[in-house]
Design an enzyme around this catalytic site. Structure first.
Site, short mmCIF file in Angstrom:
data_model
loop_
_atom_site.label_atom_id
_atom_site.label_comp_id
_atom_site.label_asym_id
_atom_site.label_seq_id
_atom_site.Cartn_x
_atom_site.Cartn_y
_atom_site.Cartn_z
N SER A 1 5.00 6.76 9.96
CA SER A 1 5.50 7.50 8.80
C SER A 1 5.92 8.90 9.21
O SER A 1 6.92 9.43 8.71
CB SER A 1 4.41 7.59 7.72
N LYS B 1 -4.02 14.87 4.96
CA LYS B 1 -2.75 15.02 5.68
C LYS B 1 -1.67 15.69 4.83
O LYS B 1 -0.54 15.84 5.28
CB LYS B 1 -2.27 13.65 6.14
N ARG C 1 -1.17 0.16 16.85
CA ARG C 1 0.09 0.23 17.60
C ARG C 1 -0.17 0.38 19.10
O ARG C 1 0.48 -0.23 19.92
CB ARG C 1 0.93 1.42 17.12
N HIS D 1 4.52 -1.08 8.58
CA HIS D 1 3.50 -1.43 7.57
C HIS D 1 3.83 -2.77 6.93
O HIS D 1 2.95 -3.62 6.74
CB HIS D 1 3.46 -0.38 6.44
O1 PNS Z 1 -2.26 5.72 6.87
P1 PNS Z 1 -3.46 6.50 7.34
O2 PNS Z 1 -3.32 7.95 6.98
O3 PNS Z 1 -3.75 6.30 8.80
O4 PNS Z 1 -4.71 5.91 6.53
C1 PNS Z 1 -5.99 6.45 6.70
C2 PNS Z 1 -6.96 5.91 5.63
C3 PNS Z 1 -6.45 6.17 4.23
C4 PNS Z 1 -7.16 4.44 5.82
C5 PNS Z 1 -8.30 6.66 5.89
O5 PNS Z 1 -8.06 8.03 5.95
C6 PNS Z 1 -9.35 6.40 4.81
O6 PNS Z 1 -9.93 5.34 4.74
N1 PNS Z 1 -9.60 7.42 3.97
C7 PNS Z 1 -10.54 7.34 2.86
C8 PNS Z 1 -11.77 8.22 3.10
C9 PNS Z 1 -12.79 7.46 3.92
O7 PNS Z 1 -13.33 6.47 3.49
N2 PNS Z 1 -13.02 7.94 5.17
C10 PNS Z 1 -13.90 7.29 6.08
C11 PNS Z 1 -15.29 7.87 6.03
S1 PNS Z 1 -15.34 9.58 6.51
#
Ligand code: PNS
Length: 162
Positions: free
Chosen positions: A128, A41, A90, A17
């Site tokens: 992570s 999660k 990735r 990150h």
């Molecule tokens: O580190 P991650 O868990 O891969 O990050 C995922 C994240 C936080 C970027 C993604 O889950 C997110 O944008 N969540 C907010 C909710 C949202 O806007 N979802 C998309 C529309 S359903």
């Protein structure tokens, strides 16, 4: 002024990150690292811990804003008047999910772009969840997470047995 948001769960932040953050900050006038509060999660680390880890890791970068959000990312983007979402990729396996998210967010707000950055090859295996798994079994996480948060990560697993 071009404002970019790098969102994630950061449970915990890894050196992968940080590599994306250090490269993205050079491309944006302002970079906001945004930590999702209530992720499905079920994060091991609390929002305070995850934000604290980022603050420690980015203490030499006062120009980078560290924030948290709940709900939809696109709403946070609008609130911050941001122009773009930064995402790290990735492997091909990341792509399908990220493409869906990018298209969904584009649909919700056509003015917001999602910019994909390829991971540094040195961190292509890092996640992570891999760090959590190693820490859970008292494995070596040297070089995978910032030095200043390493002990706290290991301590959490030792104490709680999570
Ligand atoms: O580190 P991650 O868990 O891969 O990050 C995922 C994240 C936080 C970027 C993604 O889950 C997110 O944008 N969540 C907010 C909710 C949202 O806007 N979802 C998309 C529309 S359903």
């Amino acid at each position: 002024m071009k404002i970019c948001v790098y969102p994630g769960s950061f449970d915990p932040v890894t050196n992968g990150h940080l590599d994306i953050i250090n490269r993205a900050v050079k491309l944006c006038d302002k970079l906001i690292v945004a930590v999702l509060i209530n992720t499905s999660k079920n994060p091991v680390f609390t929002i305070e811990e995850r934000v604290g880890f980022l603050k420690c890791a980015l203490k030499d970068h006062p120009d980078i804003e560290i924030d948290s959000f709940s709900g939809l990312l696109i709403d946070f983007i609008k609130e911050k008047k941001a122009n773009a979402i930064i995402k790290g990729l990735r492997a091909v396996s990341d792509f399908e999910y990220e493409l869906q998210m990018a298209l969904l967010n584009k649909n919700l707000d056509p003015d917001v772009e999602t910019l994909f950055m390829m991971t540094n090859i040195n961190y292509s295996f890092l996640s992570s969840s891999a760090v959590r798994e190693l820490a859970r079994h008292s494995g070596n996480i040297d070089g995978f997470v910032p030095e200043c948060i390493k002990d706290e990560i290991l301590k959490k697993f030792k104490k709680a047995g999570v």
